[in-house]
Design an enzyme around this catalytic site. Structure first.
Site, short mmCIF file in Angstrom:
data_model
loop_
_atom_site.label_atom_id
_atom_site.label_comp_id
_atom_site.label_asym_id
_atom_site.label_seq_id
_atom_site.Cartn_x
_atom_site.Cartn_y
_atom_site.Cartn_z
N PHE A 59 37.77 47.54 32.51
CA PHE A 59 38.30 46.37 33.20
C PHE A 59 37.22 45.36 33.57
O PHE A 59 37.52 44.19 33.80
CB PHE A 59 39.03 46.87 34.46
CG PHE A 59 39.70 45.79 35.26
CD1 PHE A 59 40.78 45.08 34.75
CD2 PHE A 59 39.28 45.50 36.55
CE1 PHE A 59 41.42 44.10 35.50
CE2 PHE A 59 39.91 44.53 37.31
CZ PHE A 59 40.98 43.83 36.78
N TYR A 60 35.98 45.80 33.66
CA TYR A 60 34.91 44.92 34.10
C TYR A 60 34.67 43.79 33.10
O TYR A 60 34.45 44.04 31.91
CB TYR A 60 33.61 45.69 34.31
CG TYR A 60 33.65 46.69 35.45
CD1 TYR A 60 34.66 46.67 36.42
CD2 TYR A 60 32.66 47.66 35.57
CE1 TYR A 60 34.68 47.58 37.45
CE2 TYR A 60 32.68 48.57 36.61
CZ TYR A 60 33.69 48.54 37.54
OH TYR A 60 33.71 49.45 38.56
N THR A 61 34.72 42.57 33.60
CA THR A 61 34.54 41.35 32.80
C THR A 61 35.30 41.42 31.47
O THR A 61 34.78 41.08 30.42
CB THR A 61 33.05 41.05 32.55
OG1 THR A 61 32.39 42.16 31.95
CG2 THR A 61 32.34 40.69 33.85
N GLY A 63 36.13 43.76 29.49
CA GLY A 63 35.51 44.55 28.41
C GLY A 63 34.13 44.09 28.03
O GLY A 63 33.42 44.80 27.29
#
Length: 367
Positions: A59-61, A63
């Site tokens: 979920f971070y940035t 992918g």
């Protein structure tokens, strides 16, 4: 940098883990994200300091964090020496009901996508990111066990779940000879001590090493912020209002900040270093997840492990940050037990020295 076993496992991790939620400039975390060129010196400085524990999530940035990490790891040629961790739960396709949550279909698809972005064929540690409230815990545990048996992941763990859910997952795994959960990832700081009554003793009892995120409370304990007539003022991303991380900054928060400032001044350390040190030396904590916006910030965070907080200064921090115990938890305190359960007696679990720590390292000079 010292290394310790994570939970009830043989996995050796550094006391500080590098959080990479800010690697990338897309998606939910874009406002304070770093380009690949900016992330690369942060990553390298962490490796140079001896760190081996990397934390990311699909979920971070959107992918991008995983993609950047994959390229940095390949470029540095360090895949085998790293303990690479990612997480799943949050939606990667809002139009698809099976592209989110913790069910088997999404779990397996999320892992395959993460492996592709990271450019690796396995993860050292894979975590359920957030409790989705509906997927049976048995399905999650069995799927994680299948992935370990398939060689896709080495270890499994949980992040941001209720204590009862973590206990159920671990007990189910133990009862059926399945892969245990070795890790529990939760927010923990002098500002946020709510996990102490339930999660810390549970993690110790059930063999889950706690990895603490947000040890400086999203920057609130960094020393960058001061209270003004207009609210929270400072140079960081929280400045310009009267709230931090979506909630008002309370009078108790300011008491913690003031106490931390005083202790840091006495120790000749930064507020952030003292805040990280306090979390790292709390019961059940296996590693602390640090974020960094520069290589210099990595250096400052690593230096948080170079000193001890004296007992009287630690007591000052804990008095300022103390939270009322919810309901019947007051019955489990030493004070209550010595008054009602064992009046007039001194009864402990084990005598001092019963289980001294095992440390395999260079001989230390006598004190």
């Amino acid at each position: 940098m010292h290394y310790y076993l994570l939970g009830r496992s043989g996995l050796r991790v550094s006391r500080l883990a590098l959080g990479t939620m800010n690697f990338g400039t897309a998606g939910f975390h874009a406002a304070y994200g770093k380009t690949e060129a900016e992330a690369e010196p942060i990553f390298r400085r962490y490796l140079e300091a001896g760190g081996n524990f990397i934390d990311t999530a699909d979920f971070y940035t959107a992918g991008e964090s995983e993609r950047i990490l994959g390229r940095l790891i390949t470029s540095a040629g360090v895949r085998d020496r790293l303990v690479l961790t990612s997480k799943f739960t949050n939606s990667t396709d809002p139009g698809d009901p099976n592209a989110s949550g913790n069910g088997r279909k999404h779990l397996i698809r999320a892992l395959e996508a993460s492996l592709s972005r990271l450019g690796t064929d396995y993860l050292d540690l894979y975590l359920l990111h957030t409790w989705d409230r509906i997927t049976p815990v048995e399905e999650v545990v069995r799927t994680l066990d299948d992935l370990v048996r398939a060689g896709k992941i080495r270890y499994a763990g949980l992040s941001d779940v209720p204590a009862w859910y973590a206990a159920r997952a671990q007990s189910y795994a133990e009862a059926h000879g399945l892969t245990p959960m070795i890790n529990l990832q939760l927010p923990y700081s002098l500002i946020a001590r709510g996990i102490e009554p339930e999660y810390l003793p549970m993690a110790q009892s059930l063999g889950m090493g706690l990895t603490a995120w947000s040890p400086i409370a999203g920057g609130l304990l960094s020393g960058k912020y001061r209270r003004t007539a207009d609210g929270l003022a400072g140079t960081g991303r929280l400045g310009g209002g009267d709230s931090a991380n979506g909630r008002p900054v309370s009078d108790r928060d300011w008491r913690v900040i003031d106490a931390l400032d005083g202790v840091a001044t006495e120790l000749g350390r930064s507020m952030a270093q003292v805040a990280i040190n306090w979390v790292a030396t709390q019961p059940a904590v296996g590693s602390v997840i640090i974020g960094a916006s520069s290589p210099e910030q990595v250096d400052g965070n690593v230096a948080a492990l170079d000193f001890e907080i004296p007992r009287e200064l630690r007591a000052r921090l804990e008095e300022a940050s103390a939270e009322p115990l919810p309901g019947h938890y007051s019955m489990f305190t030493p004070q209550y037990q010595s008054w009602i359960v064992n009046p007039g007696l001194e009864i402990g679990d084990k005598p001092a020295g019963y289980a001294p720590p095992v440390f395999n390292g260079a001989a230390r000079p006598a004190a």
